[in-house]
Scaffold this motif. Structure first.
Motif, PDB file in Angstrom:
ATOM      1  N   LEU A 253       0.813  -1.212  -0.093  1.00 12.34           N
ATOM      2  CA  LEU A 253       0.009   0.054   0.063  1.00 12.34           C
ATOM      3  C   LEU A 253       0.783   1.316   0.185  1.00 12.34           C
ATOM      4  O   LEU A 253       0.403   2.274  -0.625  1.00 12.34           O
ATOM      5  N   SER A 254       1.872   1.137   0.801  1.00 12.98           N
ATOM      6  CA  SER A 254       2.508   2.695   0.895  1.00 12.98           C
ATOM      7  C   SER A 254       3.806   2.716   0.087  1.00 12.98           C
ATOM      8  O   SER A 254       4.112   3.817  -0.502  1.00 12.98           O
ATOM      9  N   THR A 255       4.476   1.652  -0.161  1.00 14.57           N
ATOM     10  CA  THR A 255       5.867   1.691  -1.157  1.00 14.57           C
ATOM     11  C   THR A 255       5.334   1.746  -2.400  1.00 14.57           C
ATOM     12  O   THR A 255       5.684   2.514  -3.356  1.00 14.57           O
ATOM     13  N   VAL A 256       4.460   0.482  -2.907  1.00  9.99           N
ATOM     14  CA  VAL A 256       4.096   0.462  -4.202  1.00  9.99           C
ATOM     15  C   VAL A 256       3.132   1.200  -4.596  1.00  9.99           C
ATOM     16  O   VAL A 256       3.094   1.982  -5.836  1.00  9.99           O
ATOM     17  N   LEU A 257       1.875   1.056  -4.069  1.00  9.89           N
ATOM     18  CA  LEU A 257       0.724   2.034  -4.496  1.00  9.89           C
ATOM     19  C   LEU A 257       0.582   3.345  -3.930  1.00  9.89           C
ATOM     20  O   LEU A 257      -0.048   4.070  -4.229  1.00  9.89           O
ATOM     21  N   ARG A 258       1.659   4.021  -3.286  1.00 16.26           N
ATOM     22  CA  ARG A 258       2.059   4.924  -2.506  1.00 16.26           C
ATOM     23  C   ARG A 258       0.771   5.702  -1.966  1.00 16.26           C
ATOM     24  O   ARG A 258       0.356   6.859  -2.271  1.00 16.26           O
ATOM     25  N   CYS A 259       0.009   4.981  -0.989  1.00 19.94           N
ATOM     26  CA  CYS A 259      -1.074   5.389  -0.463  1.00 19.94           C
ATOM     27  C   CYS A 259      -0.377   6.479   0.782  1.00 19.94           C
ATOM     28  O   CYS A 259       0.608   5.962   1.258  1.00 19.94           O
ATOM     29  N   PRO A 260      -0.974   7.544   1.112  1.00 20.61           N
ATOM     30  CA  PRO A 260      -0.439   8.257   2.294  1.00 20.61           C
ATOM     31  C   PRO A 260      -0.791   7.676   3.731  1.00 20.61           C
ATOM     32  O   PRO A 260      -1.513   6.871   3.607  1.00 20.61           O
ATOM     33  N   PRO A 261       0.116   8.235   4.588  1.00 20.31           N
ATOM     34  CA  PRO A 261       0.053   7.429   5.817  1.00 20.31           C
ATOM     35  C   PRO A 261      -1.308   7.468   6.436  1.00 20.31           C
ATOM     36  O   PRO A 261      -1.629   6.363   7.408  1.00 20.31           O
ATOM     37  N   CYS A 262      -2.190   8.279   6.235  1.00 17.72           N
ATOM     38  CA  CYS A 262      -3.386   8.524   6.929  1.00 17.72           C
ATOM     39  C   CYS A 262      -4.557   7.310   6.558  1.00 17.72           C
ATOM     40  O   CYS A 262      -5.430   6.968   7.452  1.00 17.72           O
ATOM     41  N   SER A 263      -4.109   6.807   5.352  1.00 16.48           N
ATOM     42  CA  SER A 263      -5.096   5.849   4.811  1.00 16.48           C
ATOM     43  C   SER A 263      -4.552   4.232   5.677  1.00 16.48           C
ATOM     44  O   SER A 263      -5.365   3.317   5.410  1.00 16.48           O
ATOM     45  N   VAL A 264      -3.423   4.298   5.965  1.00 15.56           N
ATOM     46  CA  VAL A 264      -2.784   3.108   6.587  1.00 15.56           C
ATOM     47  C   VAL A 264      -2.574   2.809   8.178  1.00 15.56           C
ATOM     48  O   VAL A 264      -1.768   2.143   8.622  1.00 15.56           O
ATOM     49  N   HIS A 265      -2.846   4.132   8.815  1.00 12.50           N
ATOM     50  CA  HIS A 265      -2.392   4.176  10.141  1.00 12.50           C
ATOM     51  C   HIS A 265      -2.887   3.208  11.025  1.00 12.50           C
ATOM     52  O   HIS A 265      -2.160   2.779  12.015  1.00 12.50           O
ATOM     53  N   GLU A 266      -3.883   2.276  10.869  1.00  8.24           N
ATOM     54  CA  GLU A 266      -4.259   1.507  11.647  1.00  8.24           C
ATOM     55  C   GLU A 266      -3.271   0.228  11.584  1.00  8.24           C
ATOM     56  O   GLU A 266      -2.970  -0.434  12.460  1.00  8.24           O
ATOM     57  N   LYS A 267      -2.807  -0.056  10.309  1.00  6.77           N
ATOM     58  CA  LYS A 267      -2.092  -1.139   9.882  1.00  6.77           C
ATOM     59  C   LYS A 267      -0.587  -0.699  10.684  1.00  6.77           C
ATOM     60  O   LYS A 267       0.088  -1.594  11.032  1.00  6.77           O
ATOM     61  N   VAL A 268      -0.090   0.477  10.540  1.00  4.06           N
ATOM     62  CA  VAL A 268       0.990   0.756  11.182  1.00  4.06           C
ATOM     63  C   VAL A 268       0.890   0.411  12.565  1.00  4.06           C
ATOM     64  O   VAL A 268       1.949   0.246  13.096  1.00  4.06           O
ATOM     65  N   ASP A 269      -0.048   1.093  13.458  1.00  2.00           N
ATOM     66  CA  ASP A 269      -0.177   1.064  14.716  1.00  2.00           C
ATOM     67  C   ASP A 269      -0.097  -0.585  15.196  1.00  2.00           C
ATOM     68  O   ASP A 269       0.168  -0.990  15.996  1.00  2.00           O
ATOM     69  N   LYS A 270      -0.783  -1.393  14.173  1.00  2.00           N
ATOM     70  CA  LYS A 270      -0.914  -2.951  14.462  1.00  2.00           C
ATOM     71  C   LYS A 270       0.646  -3.565  14.577  1.00  2.00           C
ATOM     72  O   LYS A 270       0.885  -4.334  15.347  1.00  2.00           O
ATOM     73  N   VAL A 271       1.320  -3.188  13.439  1.00  2.00           N
ATOM     74  CA  VAL A 271       2.754  -3.513  13.213  1.00  2.00           C
ATOM     75  C   VAL A 271       3.556  -3.314  14.526  1.00  2.00           C
ATOM     76  O   VAL A 271       4.342  -4.037  15.174  1.00  2.00           O
TER      77      VAL A 271
END
Length: 434
Positions: A318-336
């Motif tokens: 999502l973040s490196t390849v599809l270049r989604c902004p951090p706000c769209s993946v923050h729950e996954k970030v918190d989970k990791v």
């Protein structure tokens, strides 16, 4: 070690009885080398896998190969590379000022490892000895010493070497050959993710596709990184998708995919939905084939690490390849990051795979997430692998660049994509994410 037949091929059965380290490793000639090798087997090797034990190949298989023959340049190269890793590890643990004698020893053994490797590649084609040395040398220089440049040269040689031997499928011949082949494939996949797609030279060559397709098919693949074959197949498929995207959009991904790429993306997303507990069961079954009894504590550690790795792979997509902004993946970030912190607290050490944690940390943009990421990265710093400091430095550079851009644009930093690969270039680094 025994072999069993599968479809006409001899495949390692993974039923090797691991014996005591003192019996496994032949004592080197000098007391100083014996001391360094003892530190490597009892301390350094434990930092190189998330779930430690006699199943750890750096504690068993690599020292076993390094003890084979004093007359083989490949064996001598591996032997000195392991001693160099040990000495660099001691330098990092003791502090550079306190470890001046170790600097001399580390430099000596690293130089000997290189000289013996050059001699070996000219005179010998013993697969597992040569490949083990090709892998151990860059780990000494670019992980434990922490030199963030030049590792691509070592791995280019390893790629060429493996592709030359691939027609004979040496990884089917012995547990040692399988182990070093798996290490190579794991490291190759992780290294590919650090590359953008500026030219054909960064694409996975056809010969490597054939090697990866076979190795990734083994149920035991990925265990030394605390993952499963399923996890690394996802990394492989995502990298292939990124290459396809670049061919379609060489000036940069526009958010539009053709039908073939959409089909590939949908397949990847479906596979990423595999339940964590199912992956844990695969990992545990593999451990049990070694006769390893999985305690409740160990199963919890395995679950946490596979969880952080699986979600880290999602973040890579999502973040490196599809270049989604951090706000769209923050729950996954918190989970990791939460799983990593729990893992560190449970294990009382930071020997987790740095790659998935890095994928999450670069996308942390709130003070709370950055504080948790800092805790995780500082725990990694304490393992004695010097490249962790560069990883931490790169993460902070991404945070700084995002915050500075947000201030310039007067917007929320969570809506801004920052390319960590470009940030790495800006720092003049080429961090080995191992």
């Amino acid at each position: 070690m025994s072999l069993r037949k599968r479809g006409g091929d001899a495949t390692p059965e993974f039923a090797m009885d691991f014996i005591e380290i003192d019996r496994l490793v032949k004592p080197p000639q000098s007391p100083e080398e014996r001391r360094l090798l003892h530190h490597f087997v009892t301390a350094t090797s434990s930092t190189m896998v998330p779930v430690d034990g006699l199943h750890n190949p750096w504690k068993s298989i690599y020292p076993l190969i390094a003890s084979r023959s004093a007359t083989s340049p490949g064996v001598r190269s591996l032997h000195h590379a392991l001693l160099a890793q040990s000495a660099y590890h001691l330098i990092n643990l003791l502090g550079k000022d306190a470890a001046c004698p170790e600097k001399t020893r580390a430099g000596y053994h690293y130089g000997r490892a290189l000289r013996e490797l050059r001699r070996n590649l000219r005179t010998s084609t013993v697969y597992e000895e040569s490949l083990a040395a090709l892998l151990a040398i860059p780990l000494a220089e670019h992980v434990f010493r922490g030199d963030a440049d030049g590792w691509h040269v070592h791995y280019a040689a390893a790629i060429e070497f493996v592709c030359q031997h691939a027609p004979s499928r040496p990884w089917t011949k012995s547990i040692e050959a399988w182990t070093v082949s798996q290490s190579f494939a794991l490291e190759y996949l992780i290294l590919q993710t650090s590359k953008g797609c500026p030219s054909s030279s960064s694409r996975i060559p056809t010969s490597m596709h054939n090697v990866l397709d076979e190795l990734l098919d083994k149920p035991s693949f990925g265990y030394t990184h605390g993952g499963t074959g399923h996890i690394f197949r996802m990394i492989y498929q995502i990298r292939c998708l990124e290459e396809d995207m670049y061919q379609e959009h060489p000036q940069g991904f526009t958010g539009v995919m053709n039908a073939a790429m959409q089909t590939k993306l949908s397949a990847i997303i479906r596979q990423l939905e595999m339940p964590i507990e199912d992956q844990v069961d695969i990992y545990v079954r593999h451990q049990e084939t070694y006769g390893i009894e999985i305690s409740r504590h160990m199963r919890t550690s395995i679950h946490l690490h596979i969880e952080l790795f699986t979600v880290g792979v999602e973040l890579y997509l999502l973040s490196t390849v599809l270049r989604c902004p951090p706000c769209s993946v923050h729950e996954k970030v918190d989970k990791v990051l939460a799983a990593t912190a729990d893992y560190v607290d449970l294990q009382q050490r930071g020997s987790f795979s740095i790659w998935p944690v890095f994928m999450a940390a670069t996308q942390a943009y709130t003070p709370e997430a950055q504080s948790l990421a800092t805790y995780c990265l500082q725990s990694a710093d304490d393992t004695g692998a010097a490249n962790r400091r560069d990883v931490h430095r790169l993460v902070r550079q991404v945070w700084f660049g995002r915050q500075r851009l947000a201030e310039t644009l007067r917007c929320d930093p969570g809506g801004l994509f920052i390319d960590w690969r470009e940030a790495m270039k800006g720092l003049g680094l080429n961090v080995l994410l191992l």
